[in-house]
Write an enzyme that holds these catalytic residues in place. Structure first.
Site, PDB file in Angstrom:
ATOM      1  N   HIS A  89      94.881  15.292  56.896  1.00 38.63           N
ATOM      2  CA  HIS A  89      96.162  15.789  56.396  1.00 38.63           C
ATOM      3  C   HIS A  89      97.064  16.371  57.485  1.00 38.63           C
ATOM      4  O   HIS A  89      96.629  16.620  58.608  1.00 38.63           O
ATOM      5  CB  HIS A  89      95.934  16.871  55.329  1.00 38.63           C
ATOM      6  N   LEU A 193      85.635  15.755  63.869  1.00 39.63           N
ATOM      7  CA  LEU A 193      86.380  15.010  62.852  1.00 39.63           C
ATOM      8  C   LEU A 193      86.451  15.863  61.594  1.00 39.63           C
ATOM      9  O   LEU A 193      85.572  15.820  60.740  1.00 39.63           O
ATOM     10  CB  LEU A 193      85.704  13.662  62.580  1.00 39.63           C
ATOM     11  N   ASP A 194      87.513  16.648  61.487  1.00 40.67           N
ATOM     12  CA  ASP A 194      87.639  17.610  60.399  1.00 40.67           C
ATOM     13  C   ASP A 194      87.945  16.909  59.087  1.00 40.67           C
ATOM     14  O   ASP A 194      88.870  16.090  59.004  1.00 40.67           O
ATOM     15  CB  ASP A 194      88.760  18.611  60.730  1.00 40.67           C
ATOM     16  N   GLU A 234      82.410  16.493  60.577  1.00 44.31           N
ATOM     17  CA  GLU A 234      82.331  17.752  59.832  1.00 44.31           C
ATOM     18  C   GLU A 234      82.356  17.415  58.352  1.00 44.31           C
ATOM     19  O   GLU A 234      83.405  17.129  57.778  1.00 44.31           O
ATOM     20  CB  GLU A 234      83.503  18.672  60.210  1.00 44.31           C
ATOM     21  N   HIS A 291      84.047  29.394  61.154  1.00 37.55           N
ATOM     22  CA  HIS A 291      85.307  29.951  60.641  1.00 37.55           C
ATOM     23  C   HIS A 291      85.404  29.808  59.126  1.00 37.55           C
ATOM     24  O   HIS A 291      86.259  30.438  58.508  1.00 37.55           O
ATOM     25  CB  HIS A 291      86.489  29.263  61.302  1.00 37.55           C
ATOM     26  N   ASP A 292      84.564  28.963  58.538  1.00 39.99           N
ATOM     27  CA  ASP A 292      84.496  28.838  57.088  1.00 39.99           C
ATOM     28  C   ASP A 292      83.365  29.723  56.564  1.00 39.99           C
ATOM     29  O   ASP A 292      82.741  30.459  57.313  1.00 39.99           O
ATOM     30  CB  ASP A 292      84.254  27.384  56.689  1.00 39.99           C
ATOM     31  N   ASP A 341      87.195  27.562  47.920  1.00 45.19           N
ATOM     32  CA  ASP A 341      86.018  26.777  48.282  1.00 45.19           C
ATOM     33  C   ASP A 341      84.942  26.923  47.228  1.00 45.19           C
ATOM     34  O   ASP A 341      84.483  28.030  46.937  1.00 45.19           O
ATOM     35  CB  ASP A 341      85.474  27.237  49.641  1.00 45.19           C
ATOM     36  N   GLN A 344      80.950  27.425  49.193  1.00 47.93           N
ATOM     37  CA  GLN A 344      80.674  28.349  50.285  1.00 47.93           C
ATOM     38  C   GLN A 344      80.684  29.795  49.802  1.00 47.93           C
ATOM     39  O   GLN A 344      81.400  30.136  48.861  1.00 47.93           O
ATOM     40  CB  GLN A 344      81.725  28.189  51.400  1.00 47.93           C
ATOM     41  N   ARG A 398      88.246  33.707  53.263  1.00 48.14           N
ATOM     42  CA  ARG A 398      87.559  33.418  54.519  1.00 48.14           C
ATOM     43  C   ARG A 398      87.911  34.404  55.629  1.00 48.14           C
ATOM     44  O   ARG A 398      87.225  34.471  56.647  1.00 48.14           O
ATOM     45  CB  ARG A 398      87.844  31.975  54.948  1.00 48.14           C
TER      46      ARG A 398
END
Length: 490
Positions: A89, A193-194, A234, A291-292, A341, A344, A398
């Site tokens: 995105h 690769l996010d 990822e 970071h997540d 999320d 998580q 987060r």
């Protein structure tokens, strides 16, 4: 070739309060000889969007508040350097999407973005919509009225400020190629690769990790390899998916490891951890925190597929994190704090273990002895606790684990025994020759042994979860040394 040594995961601005130059000074000063690589979290323009840089307005531009591409080059000259290729995105604030907003289909950038009609030209049934996998509640489409007077349903997998790219279109291909080239020209040698699992959408499927997605990852990895870079996918998904993805890219994340270590420490049972380490991908990066949030789906069941942990064990794991963190994680997880999320738990790993120094170092020791190249998140490096003030200020779940640290904060953290102990563990992992050899794991019930050996050298981590007796047996140069983990924080 990536160094088989520990890497740091960090933002440039949140670890120093400054930028890339200051991060380099920290790595070459107080943290000298600790890390061989850096995953520099999004440094693109802007770093302070709605998703902390993962919603870039311009993916090929360094936010000037952090520095420039020359600063990226300088960092990458001394360290393995990982950057995020945000495959899925672009920001709704990007100049390309603003042009689409103004002109609709007449925009030269129309083909860059994905709409519902691109995937469902004959309309979408309710059954087809329900089949689409989305990691967040609600619809993955956002209706937006453009300047041509028409309203289009744009695909927005994550938020309405993150417009999905049509990666099959010429415009989408050129966009991502431009970013890859920019990376290769500036000493970035690892590409993360996010959100790559969501990149390919196809009618009649769940639009996540399709066969076509695997083929796409193959092609993207080959492109990066041709430019001298390696790729890491990822993807948060069922553990079997990670095993399959590992065959298609240079590296994957072992996202199942963090919840399995917590489960072992909470239940005093190593069975699930040992079972996983026997089959886990060897070409992986290991993390405990990022970071997540702390991923849960990676160890649990998915649909009809059994997980490494069953549903009851997952529930117990989540509830124990909430208990250990004194309820703080509950304020940042699920529907709390605007959190979106579904898979998580938002909490520092240190607080997930009740801020227990020994258990935290034990978790890190298991991570460092597990197969793969370890990464340590900056909050984990400094044993940070949940940032409840930042959470209250932003109401972003987060942010509980994304603190802003000043130089004084870092100096204070470096004086803590648990941080010094962690740095000693990092140096042991970096320096011992056996970690470049063969891995074996054994154990059941309350105990497990993780062993590495190469030529005449070996090193073993022996853990009794019930008694918390933990030994490192170091054999090299014809000498055997027994080290108690407790000595690392003595």
């Amino acid at each position: 070739m990536i160094n088989n040594k520990v890497q740091l995961i960090t933002y440039a601005d949140r670890i120093t309060g400054q930028g890339i130059d200051e991060l380099s000074n920290l790595l070459n000063g107080p943290l000298k000889d600790v890390f061989a690589g850096v995953h520099l979290l999004p440094f693109y323009n802007p770093i302070d969007g709605s998703d902390a840089g993962f919603d870039p307005i311009d993916h090929s531009e360094v936010d000037s508040r952090l520095g420039s591409w020359q600063d990226i080059q300088a960092l990458g000259a001394n360290y393995d350097l990982m950057a995020d290729l945000i495959v899925n995105h672009v920001s709704a604030q990007s100049y390309q999407f603003k042009d689409v907003l103004a002109k609709g289909k007449e925009s030269e950038f129309w083909d860059l973005f994905l709409t519902k009609d691109d995937v469902f030209p004959n309309g979408m049934s309710e059954t087809e919509q329900k089949a689409i996998y989305r990691p967040r509640p609600g619809s993955c489409f956002t209706p937006i009225k453009c300047g041509d007077g028409n309203t289009y349903d744009f695909w927005t997998t994550f938020t309405d400020n993150q417009i999905d790219i049509n990666v099959k279109s010429l415009a989408g291909i050129e966009y991502l190629n431009n970013v890859l080239t920019k990376f290769s020209e500036n000493n970035v040698n690892i590409i993360r690769l996010d959100a790559a699992g969501y990149a390919i959408k196809q009618a009649g499927t769940n639009c996540f990790m399709l066969d076509e997605t695997f083929a796409y990852l193959d092609k993207l990895s080959a492109q990066a390899n041709d430019l001298g870079m390696e790729t890491i996918a990822e993807i948060h998904s069922h553990y079997q998916t990670q095993v399959e993805v590992a065959k298609r890219v240079n590296m994957v994340y072992d996202f199942a490891l963090p919840p399995l270590i917590l489960h072992s420490l909470f239940s005093n049972n190593a069975d699930a951890l040992v079972d996983w380490l026997a089959i886990s991908p060897r070409n992986c990066l290991t993390v405990l925190d990022t970071h997540d949030g702390i991923g849960i789906i990676d160890a649990g069941p998915m649909g009809e597929k059994p997980g490494l942990l069953d549903a009851e064990q997952i529930d117990n794991l989540v509830e124990t994190i909430h208990e250990k963190s004194k309820g703080q994680s509950r304020l940042a997880t699920g529907a709390a704090a605007s959190n979106v999320d579904l898979y998580q738990v938002n909490c520092t790993y240190y607080n997930a273990l009740g801020a227990d120094d020994f258990d935290y170092l034990l978790a890190r020791a298991i991570q460092f002895f597990a197969p793969g190249i370890p990464q340590v998140y900056y909050g984990g490096l400094f044993a940070c606790e949940n940032d409840m003030d930042l959470l209250a200020n932003t109401n972003v779940g987060r942010d509980i684990n994304r603190p802003y640290l000043s130089a004084a904060d870092i100096d204070k953290a470096l004086a803590k025994p648990v941080v010094n102990g962690l740095i000693k563990l990092i140096k042991l992992r970096n320096e011992h020759p056996a970690f470049n050899g063969e891995f074996n794991v054994k154990g059941e019930g309350t105990s497990c042994c993780l062993n590495w050996h190469k030529d005449e050298s070996s090193i073993e981590l022996k853990v009794n979860f019930a008694s918390r007796e933990v030994l490192i047996i170091d054999q090299h140069d014809n000498e055997q040394v027994l080290i108690s983990l407790a000595d690392f924080i003595a």
